[in-house]
Design an enzyme around this catalytic site. Structure first.
Site, PDB file in Angstrom:
ATOM      1  N   ASP A 227       0.938  -1.195  -0.027  1.00 52.03           N
ATOM      2  CA  ASP A 227       0.165   0.128  -0.124  1.00 52.03           C
ATOM      3  C   ASP A 227       0.805   1.195   0.066  1.00 52.03           C
ATOM      4  O   ASP A 227       1.823   1.158   0.798  1.00 52.03           O
ATOM      5  CB  ASP A 227      -0.889   0.055   1.334  1.00 52.03           C
ATOM      6  CG  ASP A 227      -1.782   1.158   1.312  1.00 52.03           C
ATOM      7  OD1 ASP A 227      -2.681   1.184   0.463  1.00 52.03           O
ATOM      8  OD2 ASP A 227      -1.755   2.061   2.201  1.00 52.03           O
ATOM      9  N   GLU A 287       1.258  -0.645  -5.240  1.00 60.13           N
ATOM     10  CA  GLU A 287       0.189   0.312  -5.586  1.00 60.13           C
ATOM     11  C   GLU A 287       1.225   1.398  -6.049  1.00 60.13           C
ATOM     12  O   GLU A 287       1.652   2.419  -5.425  1.00 60.13           O
ATOM     13  CB  GLU A 287      -0.416   0.882  -4.301  1.00 60.13           C
ATOM     14  CG  GLU A 287      -1.560   1.696  -4.493  1.00 60.13           C
ATOM     15  CD  GLU A 287      -2.131   2.677  -3.642  1.00 60.13           C
ATOM     16  OE1 GLU A 287      -3.170   3.320  -3.968  1.00 60.13           O
ATOM     17  OE2 GLU A 287      -1.515   2.689  -2.419  1.00 60.13           O
TER      18      GLU A 287
END
Ligand code: GLC
Ligand code: CA
Length: 565
Positions: A227, A287
């Site tokens: 993330d 990401e």
């Protein structure tokens, strides 16, 4: 002497097994499991609710494994299901090594993973590494006093007089600094104030977070989606970001995130994480919000020693059905040197059905987009519900918004509720997602757009996905073949060849609302075939063989055919 020999043999054996675990190849091309896999993102709150509290859970996911298997999915990325106060719906983690009771228990997780394994499906976890929850024991300790042993695990700084330490703004609105009155210092948060940034310059943070990955690898997970990797490090001198003209949707001045994103140290951490991943035959997905392909390239690592799968979000930025723009983007990523990773949408992006749909031909366009990203060279990551044509259903009143950014930015920013609505399983109340009250309303269209009814309709979006995935899994050219752009000047039809040795698959996508006619000369690519053998088409009048010199296409239609030498 003898003991030495034994030790040497053990050393060599150990060395070989390590090397083997890093390079387990599936084919002569040296491809790894994740290069042939189709990934599927599950937002656990919204997938399937097994105990009728209105929130999806791990047992719910487990109950749908047969569906996922028959769809043709090989790996599930589950967005955070760790203990969390749910300010950012799980992206605020208060314990990295457990499951939130609302989603189940570790035993449920193990059962889910076992059930998946039996079906040949791997589990990927979400690693929220930039920040924890402000309720994580680390942060509670850190904020307790300036002399806490964990003080330096987060970013504490004095203000400039009565102002924040610098001008950095949170990407979720407001200053990125929050004053903690107890200890009289500010802490830094790129996201919500309830998501304090971990201090990755501190080796203790590094070690603790690496241990988290080892802990999950031991439990059997096959990798992580990392993330917000861009935001791991900040300038130690805390220099102000350059201010750009205008205000953002939260009313803050626009800034160039020069000193608080994409610092070079990120790559050092990624290389280290990759070593641990390699020891576990695991994959790292990133990401990675990049401004161009050059930036994306860096995430693979100079020696392919960082992320195996940085997501290409530039692909999602091609916001209209434009063959020239897709051609440019695909060619750039295809030649970047790494293995491309294609996504159409996710839990932060408006669903592709709406983004590409023209309001009249959305069904055909959804099939067209599926046929595009599932036949390119690379690994696709699907988003739950995309396979049935789920739409965005945004809240219409501010008081209904669940995602905090939607309340802060209303009405310009409505938040991400719209792309996170419950999965539509059948036409029973709440689309079969729950017998309780769903945490987000189920879109009314579920009566017709749902898994059960689409399974019965041979021409549904779902059945196109199933056929595409089945084809992809058994077709060498689609798995391993090169990507070769064809008819590059055609403004309406995107065509390409996937070529593997003597085999090739021709993909033809009419991105226009008008019928088109195309012709191909594949001699330069080494194929003198005059016809293609139809593998899949969305056209009503599909025939078994099609002439390459005269291929008529209906509006927004797909033609996929095999050609041979
Ligand atoms: C990532 C997640 C997003 C989350 C943010 C903060 O961008 O995809 O959903 O809000 O990180 O963790
Ligand atoms: Ca539940």
């Amino acid at each position: 002497m003898c003991r030495k020999l034994v030790a040497f043999v053990l050393f060599v054996a150990g060395f070989c097994s390590t090397v083997r675990s890093q390079t387990q190849a599936l084919d002569a091309e040296g491809h790894q499991w994740w290069q042939h896999a189709v990934f599927y993102e599950i937002y656990p709150r919204s997938f399937m609710d097994s105990n009728n509290d209105g929130i999806g859970d791990l047992n719910g996911i487990a109950s749908k494994l047969d569906y996922l298997k028959s769809l043709g999915v090989d790996a599930l990325w589950i967005t955070p299901c760790y203990p969390s106060p749910q300010v950012d719906f799980g992206y605020d983690v208060s314990d990295y090594e457990n499951i939130d009771p609302m989603y189940g228990t570790l035993a449920d997780f193990d059962r889910l993973q076992q059930g998946a394994k039996t079906r040949g499906i791997r589990i990927i976890m979400d690693f929220v590494m930039n920040h924890s929850s402000d309720q994580h024991p680390w942060f509670i300790d850190s904020r307790s006093s300036r002399t806490s042993a964990k003080r330096d695990w987060y970013m504490w700084h004095d203000g400039k007089g009565s102002a924040e330490p610098n001008n950095w703004v949170s990407t979720f609105g407001g200053s990125a600094w929050t004053m903690d009155f107890k200890t009289g210092q500010y802490y830094y948060h790129y996201f919500y104030p309830q998501q304090p940034d971990l201090n990755w310059h501190n080796p203790a943070v590094h070690d603790a977070m690496f241990d988290v990955t080892r802990w999950w690898y031991k439990r059997g997970v096959a990798g992580f989606r990392l993330d917000a990797v861009d935001t791991l490090f900040e300038d130690p001198e805390l220099r102000d970001n350059p201010v750009l003209p205008g205000l953002n949707k939260y009313g803050d001045p626009n800034e160039q995130d020069l000193y608080n994103t994409k610092l070079p140290e990120v790559h050092v951490v990624l290389r280290d994480l990759r070593k641990v991943a390699d020891e576990n035959n695991a994959v790292l997905i990133g990401e990675t919000w990049t401004k161009d392909v050059n930036e994306l390239k860096q995430y693979y690592g100079d020696h392919s020693d960082e992320l195996q799968m940085p997501m290409d979000f530039l692909f999602t930025k091609v916001d209209r059905l434009s063959p020239p723009e897709f051609r440019r983007q695909i060619a750039a990523v295809d030649s970047a040197g790494g293995w491309p990773v294609f996504v159409l949408s996710n839990h932060d992006i408006v669903r592709s059905y709406v983004r590409y749909g023209d309001g009249q031909n959305n069904q055909a366009i959804a099939k067209l987009m599926a046929s595009l990203y599932l036949t390119l060279r690379g690994t696709p990551i699907m988003y739950y519900g995309e396979e049935i044509g789920m739409q965005n259903t945004d809240p219409v009143r501010k008081e209904d918004v669940k995602d905090p950014i939607g309340r802060m930015g209303w009405p310009q920013e409505k938040g991400r509720d719209g792309e996170r609505t419950p999965m539509q399983w059948d036409d029973s109340p709440n689309a079969g997602f729950t017998r309780g009250t769903p945490w987000l309303p189920v879109p009314l269209i579920y009566k017709t757009v749902n898994v059960a009814s689409e399974l019965k309709d041979p021409s549904s979006i779902l059945n196109v996905y199933r056929s595409l995935l089945a084809l992809r899994h058994q077709n060498r050219a689609l798995l391993d073949g090169d990507y070769i752009a064809l008819n590059e000047n055609d403004p309406n039809v995107l065509s390409y060849l996937r070529r593997y040795k003597n085999e090739a698959v021709l993909v033809v996508l009419n991105m226009s609302s008008k019928p088109q006619q195309v012709s191909f000369d594949l001699a330069p690519q080494g194929f003198d075939a005059k016809t293609a053998h139809t593998l899949l088409t969305t056209m009503a009048a599909g025939s078994k063989a099609s002439s390459l010199s005269h291929l008529p296409l209906e509006p927004f239609s797909v033609y996929i055919g095999a050609v041979s030498k």
